[in-house]
Motif scaffolding. Structure first.
Motif, PDB file in Angstrom:
ATOM      1  N   MET A 196       0.788  -1.059  -0.042  1.00  0.00           N
ATOM      2  CA  MET A 196       0.000   0.010   0.046  1.00  0.00           C
ATOM      3  C   MET A 196       0.893   1.323   0.085  1.00  0.00           C
ATOM      4  SD  MET A 196      -3.346   0.592   2.437  1.00  0.00           S
ATOM      5  CE  MET A 196      -2.349  -0.033   3.839  1.00  0.00           C
ATOM      6  N   ALA A 197       0.597   2.199  -0.800  1.00  0.00           N
ATOM      7  CA  ALA A 197       1.451   3.215  -1.013  1.00  0.00           C
ATOM      8  C   ALA A 197       1.149   4.318  -0.138  1.00  0.00           C
ATOM      9  CB  ALA A 197       1.145   4.080  -2.512  1.00  0.00           C
ATOM     10  N   LYS A 198       2.215   5.021   0.492  1.00  0.00           N
ATOM     11  CA  LYS A 198       1.989   5.826   1.606  1.00  0.00           C
ATOM     12  C   LYS A 198       0.932   7.039   1.104  1.00  0.00           C
ATOM     13  CE  LYS A 198       4.394   8.755   4.931  1.00  0.00           C
ATOM     14  NZ  LYS A 198       5.703   9.099   5.548  1.00  0.00           N
ATOM     15  N   GLY A 199       0.113   7.445   1.825  1.00  0.00           N
ATOM     16  CA  GLY A 199      -0.661   8.592   1.653  1.00  0.00           C
ATOM     17  C   GLY A 199      -2.063   8.137   0.710  1.00  0.00           C
ATOM     18  N   LYS A 200      -2.096   6.954   0.452  1.00  0.00           N
ATOM     19  CA  LYS A 200      -3.089   6.594  -0.485  1.00  0.00           C
ATOM     20  C   LYS A 200      -4.435   6.384   0.377  1.00  0.00           C
ATOM     21  CE  LYS A 200      -4.968   2.397  -2.985  1.00  0.00           C
ATOM     22  NZ  LYS A 200      -4.924   1.004  -3.280  1.00  0.00           N
ATOM     23  N   LYS A 201      -5.585   7.113  -0.057  1.00  0.00           N
ATOM     24  CA  LYS A 201      -6.719   7.308   0.720  1.00  0.00           C
ATOM     25  C   LYS A 201      -7.503   5.558   0.761  1.00  0.00           C
ATOM     26  CE  LYS A 201      -7.739  11.877   0.335  1.00  0.00           C
ATOM     27  NZ  LYS A 201      -8.612  12.717   1.079  1.00  0.00           N
ATOM     28  N   LEU A 202      -8.056   5.375   1.872  1.00  0.00           N
ATOM     29  CA  LEU A 202      -8.872   3.992   2.029  1.00  0.00           C
ATOM     30  C   LEU A 202     -10.367   4.465   1.653  1.00  0.00           C
ATOM     31  CD1 LEU A 202      -6.831   2.770   5.100  1.00  0.00           C
ATOM     32  CD2 LEU A 202      -6.513   2.237   2.467  1.00  0.00           C
ATOM     33  N   TYR A 203     -10.841   3.769   1.013  1.00  0.00           N
ATOM     34  CA  TYR A 203     -12.354   4.070   0.785  1.00  0.00           C
ATOM     35  C   TYR A 203     -13.259   2.777   1.129  1.00  0.00           C
ATOM     36  CZ  TYR A 203     -10.884   7.921  -2.154  1.00  0.00           C
ATOM     37  OH  TYR A 203     -10.427   8.846  -2.522  1.00  0.00           O
ATOM     38  N   SER A 204     -12.456   1.624   1.330  1.00  0.00           N
ATOM     39  CA  SER A 204     -13.245   0.239   1.935  1.00  0.00           C
ATOM     40  C   SER A 204     -12.467  -0.420   2.442  1.00  0.00           C
ATOM     41  CB  SER A 204     -14.177  -0.370   0.728  1.00  0.00           C
ATOM     42  OG  SER A 204     -13.156  -0.850  -0.169  1.00  0.00           O
ATOM     43  N   LEU A 205     -13.242  -1.526   3.330  1.00  0.00           N
ATOM     44  CA  LEU A 205     -12.310  -2.416   3.906  1.00  0.00           C
ATOM     45  C   LEU A 205     -11.389  -3.286   3.058  1.00  0.00           C
ATOM     46  CD1 LEU A 205     -14.729  -3.907   6.559  1.00  0.00           C
ATOM     47  CD2 LEU A 205     -13.004  -2.428   7.046  1.00  0.00           C
ATOM     48  N   SER A 206     -11.771  -3.282   1.761  1.00  0.00           N
ATOM     49  CA  SER A 206     -11.047  -4.040   0.714  1.00  0.00           C
ATOM     50  C   SER A 206      -9.798  -3.407   0.341  1.00  0.00           C
ATOM     51  CB  SER A 206     -11.944  -4.495  -0.320  1.00  0.00           C
ATOM     52  OG  SER A 206     -12.275  -3.254  -1.061  1.00  0.00           O
ATOM     53  N   ASP A 207      -9.577  -2.048   0.703  1.00  0.00           N
ATOM     54  CA  ASP A 207      -8.423  -1.432   0.382  1.00  0.00           C
ATOM     55  C   ASP A 207      -7.356  -1.726   1.636  1.00  0.00           C
ATOM     56  OD1 ASP A 207      -9.720  -0.041  -1.645  1.00  0.00           O
ATOM     57  OD2 ASP A 207     -10.286   1.505  -0.487  1.00  0.00           O
ATOM     58  N   LEU A 208      -8.118  -2.263   2.481  1.00  0.00           N
ATOM     59  CA  LEU A 208      -6.943  -2.870   3.756  1.00  0.00           C
ATOM     60  C   LEU A 208      -6.176  -4.031   3.263  1.00  0.00           C
ATOM     61  CD1 LEU A 208      -9.045  -1.869   6.788  1.00  0.00           C
ATOM     62  CD2 LEU A 208      -7.109  -0.671   6.040  1.00  0.00           C
ATOM     63  N   GLY A 209      -6.734  -4.639   2.386  1.00  0.00           N
ATOM     64  CA  GLY A 209      -6.008  -5.921   1.948  1.00  0.00           C
ATOM     65  C   GLY A 209      -6.829  -7.235   2.306  1.00  0.00           C
ATOM     66  N   GLY A 210      -8.094  -6.779   2.586  1.00  0.00           N
ATOM     67  CA  GLY A 210      -8.775  -8.120   2.949  1.00  0.00           C
ATOM     68  C   GLY A 210      -8.653  -8.764   3.975  1.00  0.00           C
ATOM     69  N   MET A 211      -7.923  -8.200   5.227  1.00  0.00           N
ATOM     70  CA  MET A 211      -8.069  -8.837   6.347  1.00  0.00           C
ATOM     71  C   MET A 211      -8.397  -7.608   7.430  1.00  0.00           C
ATOM     72  SD  MET A 211      -6.470 -11.879   6.562  1.00  0.00           S
ATOM     73  CE  MET A 211      -5.884 -12.089   8.022  1.00  0.00           C
ATOM     74  N   VAL A 212      -9.295  -8.293   8.280  1.00  0.00           N
ATOM     75  CA  VAL A 212      -9.742  -7.422   9.518  1.00  0.00           C
ATOM     76  C   VAL A 212      -9.445  -8.061  10.599  1.00  0.00           C
ATOM     77  CG1 VAL A 212     -11.843  -6.168  10.647  1.00  0.00           C
ATOM     78  CG2 VAL A 212     -11.326  -6.646   8.032  1.00  0.00           C
ATOM     79  N   TYR A 213      -8.830  -7.252  11.771  1.00  0.00           N
ATOM     80  CA  TYR A 213      -8.339  -8.062  12.993  1.00  0.00           C
ATOM     81  C   TYR A 213      -9.601  -7.516  13.955  1.00  0.00           C
ATOM     82  CZ  TYR A 213      -4.310  -9.134  10.477  1.00  0.00           C
ATOM     83  OH  TYR A 213      -3.453  -9.743   9.712  1.00  0.00           O
ATOM     84  N   SER A 214      -9.545  -8.658  14.875  1.00  0.00           N
ATOM     85  CA  SER A 214     -10.573  -8.074  16.150  1.00  0.00           C
ATOM     86  C   SER A 214      -9.755  -8.406  17.640  1.00  0.00           C
ATOM     87  CB  SER A 214     -11.845  -9.080  16.105  1.00  0.00           C
ATOM     88  OG  SER A 214     -12.524  -8.700  17.494  1.00  0.00           O
ATOM     89  N   THR A 215      -9.981  -7.576  18.486  1.00  0.00           N
ATOM     90  CA  THR A 215      -9.167  -7.672  19.694  1.00  0.00           C
ATOM     91  C   THR A 215     -10.167  -8.433  20.625  1.00  0.00           C
ATOM     92  OG1 THR A 215     -10.025  -5.522  20.405  1.00  0.00           O
ATOM     93  CG2 THR A 215      -7.819  -5.848  19.429  1.00  0.00           C
TER      94      THR A 215
END
Length: 117
Positions: free
Chosen positions: A1-20
């Motif tokens: 992921m390039a620095k400064g790239k805007k995130l528009y959805s969870l898929s922009d995070l790379g498909g992984m979502v973490y929970s505590t």
């Protein structure tokens, strides 16, 4: 992921979502089965709004997986010899072919109700 790239959805995070949360369990997609045609209650709407004055038939109320909805839409479009699409769980058929679409659905065993104009 390039620095400064805007995130528009969870898929922009790379498909992984973490929970505590220790008790977190991901949602399971339940395999939805289509009801038999004689158990389906569909509505055939005639609509002109938002379509540049052109008429379209909307078939609403289908219960079942998206693939079955798309297959039904394709069969109706072929029977009516017109275009259309599937959007938001509704079948959209181009043109004023509501009677033809309703006859097709009734012959397939669906219960279809005429709604509006």
């Amino acid at each position: 992921m390039a620095k400064g790239k805007k995130l528009y959805s969870l898929s922009d995070l790379g498909g992984m979502v973490y929970s505590t949360n220790d008790n977190f369990e991901p949602e399971q997609d339940e395999a939805m089965e289509s009801l038999d045609p004689n158990e389906q209650h569909l509505e055939a709407h005639l609509e002109k709004k938002g379509r540049g004055g052109k008429v379209a038939v909307l078939i609403k109320g289908f219960e079942g997986p998206e693939d079955d909805l798309k297959d039904l839409a394709k069969a109706i479009k072929n029977h009516c010899a017109t275009g259309g699409s599937v959007k938001d769980g509704e079948i959209i058929i181009q043109g004023n072919v509501r009677d033809k679409a309703m006859d097709f659905l009734k012959n397939k065993g669906y219960k279809v109700k005429r709604v509006g104009g």
